[in-house]
Design a protein around this motif. Structure first.
Motif, PDB file in Angstrom:
ATOM      1  N   VAL A 316      -7.059   1.969  65.256  1.00 54.22           N
ATOM      2  CA  VAL A 316      -6.271   2.332  64.074  1.00 54.22           C
ATOM      3  C   VAL A 316      -5.729   3.749  64.252  1.00 54.22           C
ATOM      4  CG1 VAL A 316      -6.255   2.555  61.573  1.00 54.22           C
ATOM      5  CG2 VAL A 316      -7.775   0.877  62.654  1.00 54.22           C
ATOM      6  N   PHE A 317      -4.430   3.911  63.996  1.00 54.54           N
ATOM      7  CA  PHE A 317      -3.747   5.191  64.139  1.00 54.54           C
ATOM      8  C   PHE A 317      -3.231   5.644  62.779  1.00 54.54           C
ATOM      9  CE2 PHE A 317      -3.449   2.915  68.091  1.00 54.54           C
ATOM     10  CZ  PHE A 317      -3.700   3.866  69.064  1.00 54.54           C
ATOM     11  N   LEU A 318      -3.235   6.954  62.555  1.00 53.24           N
ATOM     12  CA  LEU A 318      -2.629   7.539  61.362  1.00 53.24           C
ATOM     13  C   LEU A 318      -1.284   8.135  61.737  1.00 53.24           C
ATOM     14  CD1 LEU A 318      -5.626   9.524  59.784  1.00 53.24           C
ATOM     15  CD2 LEU A 318      -5.082   7.086  59.569  1.00 53.24           C
ATOM     16  N   ALA A 319      -0.300   7.951  60.874  1.00 52.99           N
ATOM     17  CA  ALA A 319       1.031   8.493  61.126  1.00 52.99           C
ATOM     18  C   ALA A 319       1.661   8.914  59.808  1.00 52.99           C
ATOM     19  CB  ALA A 319       1.919   7.461  61.826  1.00 52.99           C
ATOM     20  N   GLY A 320       2.570   9.876  59.875  1.00 58.70           N
ATOM     21  CA  GLY A 320       3.266  10.324  58.679  1.00 58.70           C
ATOM     22  C   GLY A 320       2.342  11.034  57.710  1.00 58.70           C
ATOM     23  N   ASP A 321       2.629  10.875  56.402  1.00 59.02           N
ATOM     24  CA  ASP A 321       1.843  11.575  55.386  1.00 59.02           C
ATOM     25  C   ASP A 321       0.373  11.171  55.394  1.00 59.02           C
ATOM     26  OD1 ASP A 321       4.145  12.824  54.647  1.00 59.02           O
ATOM     27  OD2 ASP A 321       4.378  11.811  52.723  1.00 59.02           O
ATOM     28  N   ALA A 322       0.049  10.024  55.934  1.00 52.17           N
ATOM     29  CA  ALA A 322      -1.359   9.653  56.064  1.00 52.17           C
ATOM     30  C   ALA A 322      -2.096  10.604  56.990  1.00 52.17           C
ATOM     31  CB  ALA A 322      -1.485   8.221  56.584  1.00 52.17           C
ATOM     32  N   ALA A 323      -1.354  11.281  57.876  1.00 49.50           N
ATOM     33  CA  ALA A 323      -1.948  12.198  58.850  1.00 49.50           C
ATOM     34  C   ALA A 323      -1.704  13.663  58.514  1.00 49.50           C
ATOM     35  CB  ALA A 323      -1.400  11.901  60.253  1.00 49.50           C
ATOM     36  N   HIS A 324      -0.638  13.953  57.778  1.00 48.14           N
ATOM     37  CA  HIS A 324      -0.304  15.345  57.459  1.00 48.14           C
ATOM     38  C   HIS A 324       0.543  15.396  56.192  1.00 48.14           C
ATOM     39  CE1 HIS A 324       3.441  14.152  59.520  1.00 48.14           C
ATOM     40  NE2 HIS A 324       2.663  13.774  60.520  1.00 48.14           N
ATOM     41  N   ILE A 325       0.192  16.316  55.291  1.00 55.13           N
ATOM     42  CA  ILE A 325       0.888  16.464  54.016  1.00 55.13           C
ATOM     43  C   ILE A 325       1.524  17.843  53.980  1.00 55.13           C
ATOM     44  CG2 ILE A 325       0.652  16.462  51.504  1.00 55.13           C
ATOM     45  CD1 ILE A 325      -1.940  14.833  51.909  1.00 55.13           C
ATOM     46  N   HIS A 326       2.825  17.885  53.698  1.00 56.65           N
ATOM     47  CA  HIS A 326       3.593  19.123  53.748  1.00 56.65           C
ATOM     48  C   HIS A 326       4.098  19.536  52.372  1.00 56.65           C
ATOM     49  CE1 HIS A 326       4.434  18.793  58.224  1.00 56.65           C
ATOM     50  NE2 HIS A 326       3.990  17.587  57.922  1.00 56.65           N
ATOM     51  N   SER A 327       4.300  20.828  52.196  1.00 60.79           N
ATOM     52  CA  SER A 327       5.191  21.276  51.134  1.00 60.79           C
ATOM     53  C   SER A 327       6.587  20.766  51.467  1.00 60.79           C
ATOM     54  CB  SER A 327       5.220  22.807  51.080  1.00 60.79           C
ATOM     55  OG  SER A 327       6.399  23.266  50.414  1.00 60.79           O
ATOM     56  N   PRO A 328       7.393  20.423  50.461  1.00 57.33           N
ATOM     57  CA  PRO A 328       8.745  19.956  50.764  1.00 57.33           C
ATOM     58  C   PRO A 328       9.672  21.051  51.271  1.00 57.33           C
ATOM     59  CG  PRO A 328       8.447  20.138  48.398  1.00 57.33           C
ATOM     60  CD  PRO A 328       7.090  20.354  49.018  1.00 57.33           C
ATOM     61  N   ALA A 329       9.268  22.312  51.150  1.00 58.59           N
ATOM     62  CA  ALA A 329      10.133  23.409  51.585  1.00 58.59           C
ATOM     63  C   ALA A 329      10.408  23.317  53.083  1.00 58.59           C
ATOM     64  CB  ALA A 329       9.479  24.744  51.256  1.00 58.59           C
ATOM     65  N   GLY A 330      11.648  23.426  53.453  1.00 63.72           N
ATOM     66  CA  GLY A 330      12.022  23.398  54.862  1.00 63.72           C
ATOM     67  C   GLY A 330      12.286  22.022  55.410  1.00 63.72           C
ATOM     68  N   GLY A 331      11.997  20.971  54.647  1.00 65.21           N
ATOM     69  CA  GLY A 331      12.332  19.621  55.064  1.00 65.21           C
ATOM     70  C   GLY A 331      11.652  19.181  56.349  1.00 65.21           C
ATOM     71  N   GLN A 332      10.328  19.393  56.454  1.00 65.89           N
ATOM     72  CA  GLN A 332       9.621  19.043  57.680  1.00 65.89           C
ATOM     73  C   GLN A 332       8.811  17.751  57.575  1.00 65.89           C
ATOM     74  OE1 GLN A 332      10.134  21.340  60.531  1.00 65.89           O
ATOM     75  NE2 GLN A 332      11.702  21.550  58.970  1.00 65.89           N
ATOM     76  N   GLY A 333       8.426  17.344  56.377  1.00 65.68           N
ATOM     77  CA  GLY A 333       7.517  16.220  56.216  1.00 65.68           C
ATOM     78  C   GLY A 333       8.060  14.903  56.720  1.00 65.68           C
ATOM     79  N   LEU A 334       9.176  14.452  56.164  1.00 67.06           N
ATOM     80  CA  LEU A 334       9.765  13.176  56.582  1.00 67.06           C
ATOM     81  C   LEU A 334      10.110  13.201  58.060  1.00 67.06           C
ATOM     82  CD1 LEU A 334      12.420  11.074  54.706  1.00 67.06           C
ATOM     83  CD2 LEU A 334      12.821  11.715  57.085  1.00 67.06           C
ATOM     84  N   ASN A 335      10.619  14.330  58.533  1.00 67.50           N
ATOM     85  CA  ASN A 335      11.048  14.419  59.927  1.00 67.50           C
ATOM     86  C   ASN A 335       9.882  14.377  60.899  1.00 67.50           C
ATOM     87  OD1 ASN A 335      14.157  15.192  59.812  1.00 67.50           O
ATOM     88  ND2 ASN A 335      13.133  16.189  58.108  1.00 67.50           N
ATOM     89  N   THR A 336       8.827  15.105  60.595  1.00 67.45           N
ATOM     90  CA  THR A 336       7.628  15.042  61.436  1.00 67.45           C
ATOM     91  C   THR A 336       7.056  13.633  61.437  1.00 67.45           C
ATOM     92  OG1 THR A 336       7.166  17.362  60.918  1.00 67.45           O
ATOM     93  CG2 THR A 336       5.358  16.069  61.823  1.00 67.45           C
ATOM     94  N   SER A 337       7.141  12.961  60.292  1.00 65.08           N
ATOM     95  CA  SER A 337       6.597  11.606  60.163  1.00 65.08           C
ATOM     96  C   SER A 337       7.366  10.605  61.016  1.00 65.08           C
ATOM     97  CB  SER A 337       6.627  11.197  58.695  1.00 65.08           C
ATOM     98  OG  SER A 337       5.829  12.061  57.901  1.00 65.08           O
TER      99      SER A 337
END
Length: 500
Positions: A316-337
């Motif tokens: 089982v692998f974690l990816a996206g917000d299941a693995a890391h939660i970001h502040s929305p500032a800078g627009g990194q969350g969706l892109n890293t995911s």
């Protein structure tokens, strides 16, 4: 029922992974607890590196058509325009980096585009279905599923969404076509948890998250129809007094909506109703309550940064917000995911379809967890005003130089090293991004002779050029240089390890 890969969550991460696996011929099923795709604008910024990923996944034209560039911020005070604010440090596009600045697309529309592409490739998404139990063994994962309205034999009656985004944004839902009933227990060789920051799969595995509250002040975010403001600017209303929060109203490219963002003092309750949004807009700007004519989606959050203690537990692998939660500032969350999915997709495909040793999958956490940690730090710094949006937030400088999957064998490597993103450009009359596009490896012979290679590897030859200098560069399916050398010495060993 069984599948090669079960993807839990139909957000940008799960859909991007589904696309990558579908184009590789891997049998995968995406399950989504909600009855439809996410209906809001929350993750609206697509960074240049993700634009390159979307180019490869076949959705770039649709993303371009659905969005637009970011407007200049306009600062208001007492109903008057008092200054401009540039959200991003300017960066010019170059031949090796054709996408210069973030592209604004509301998250609901990005997901609709990814969903349509997944269906085009024959992929499957089951809505209204939740993973409620996971058990692993040496050969696979047994996942218990639950859904609303179970039949007498315990199977879940599900629907296949036909791009069923919220009707408030995109007209009536395109109808829900029946998907064959799925059993209450499903067997998969691998499972990917892409089910968000409150991931049920991560919790079931007992994987903790380490993090911090970035800002204790609750924030409202809403998609609304508003009159009395132009759509050429991102309208910013600074706090009027002590205890007040800011208000920002951004026109959402490609729609008639505005995204309303308002911060409240710590401990405040946030009213998400039409009247609540009208009240805060009227109190903090020159607009009247009735200028907010409709609220189409609304949510509240408290910015937090957190990183999962590990990105893998067995199969089982974690990816996206299941693995890391970001502040929305800078627009990194969706892109890293999305880039998590892009890293994991080709590796799962290599193991499941090409017979590559499962040890390849160990490099997913090795490569992605440090990147996620760096991006969390960047997001937090941007949120706190310590770093401006610019070169770092574009994500073009991310790479895997320290990965065990990276081999740099040149005696005197230039600026571009193995592990770095492979730049665009022209070599021997061929545009490199055109050569990279697709689920294959590519060898660049830049100013040197190209050796004979197995069929699955594409080869591009040409004279020495600025971005690459001179040498042999083996580019991975996700667009990073895996191996670089002055000659082909050592290349066969690397190819054998990659299963080529």
């Amino acid at each position: 029922m069984s599948t090669d890969v079960l993807i839990v969550g139909a957000g940008p991460t799960g859909l991007a992974l589904g696309i990558d696996l579908a184009r590789r011929g891997v049998d995968a099923l995406v399950v989504e607890r909600a009855g439809e795709l996410f209906p809001g604008s929350r993750g609206k910024g697509i960074q240049p590196r993700t634009m390159e990923v979307f180019d490869d996944l076949g959705v770039l034209d649709a993303i371009h058509a659905a969005g637009g560039g970011y407007p200049v911020g306009m600062i208001w005070q007492d109903g008057q325009r008092v200054g401009e604010h540039r959200m991003f440090d300017p960066v010019e596009a170059t031949e090796d980096s054709p996408y210069d600045e973030p592209w604004m697309v509301p998250q609901w529309r990005t997901q609709r585009i990814l969903f349509d592409r997944l269906e085009e490739l024959g992929g499957r998404v089951a809505f209204g279905l939740e993973a409620t139990g996971i058990e692993q063994d040496a050969n696979g994962v047994t996942v218990r599923l639950s859904a609303h309205g179970e039949s007498s034999d315990g199977s879940a009656s599900l629907r296949r969404g036909a791009g069923n985004c919220a009707t408030s944004h995109d007209g009536p839902a395109a109808g829900n076509r029946p998907l064959a009933a799925l059993p209450a227990v499903l067997r998969a060789r691998y499972v990917v948890a892409a089910d968000g920051g409150r991931s049920a799969v991560r919790r079931a595995l007992g994987i903790g998250m380490t993090g911090e509250t970035v800002d204790p002040n609750p924030t409202l975010v809403a998609d609304a129809r508003i009159t009395g403001l132009d759509r050429d600017n991102w309208h910013i209303f600074p706090p009027r007094g002590e205890g007040d929060g800011f208000l920002a109203i951004c026109p959402l490219a490609g729609t008639e909506d505005f995204q309303v963002t308002a911060q409240f003092p710590e401990g405040s309750s946030v009213d998400l109703s039409l009247e609540g949004v009208r009240k805060v807009v009227a109190a903090r700007s020159h607009l009247a309550p009735e200028d907010v004519t409709e609220v189409r989606w609304a949510s509240d959050f408290r910015p937090r940064a957190a990183l999962a203690d590990r990105f893998r537990d067995g199969r089982v692998f974690l990816a996206g917000d299941a693995a890391h939660i970001h502040s929305p500032a800078g627009g990194q969350g969706l892109n890293t995911s999305v880039q998590d999915a892009y890293n994991l997709g080709w590796k799962l495909g290599a193991v499941l379809r090409d017979g590559v040793d499962e040890a390849l999958l160990e490099t997913y956490e090795e490569e992605r967890r440090p990147v996620a940690a760096d991006m969390l730090g960047l997001s937090t710094s941007v949120h706190r005003g310590e770093v401006r949006r610019g070169e770092a937030t574009r994500q073009l400088g991310l790479g895997y130089r320290e990965s065990s999957l990276t081999a740099e064998t040149r005696q005197a490597p230039a600026a571009l090293r193995a592990g770095d993103r492979a730049p665009d450009g022209t070599l021997g009359g061929v545009r490199l991004f055109d050569a990279f596009r697709g689920p294959h490896w590519t060898l660049l012979a830049v100013g040197v002779e190209a050796p004979e290679l197995p069929g699955p590897v594409g080869v591009v030859r040409g004279p020495a050029q600025e971005s690459y200098g001179k040498g042999l560069f083996l580019v991975r399916p996700d667009g990073y240089v895996g191996w670089a050398g002055d000659t082909a010495d050592g290349l066969p060993r690397y190819l054998a390890r990659a299963g080529l």
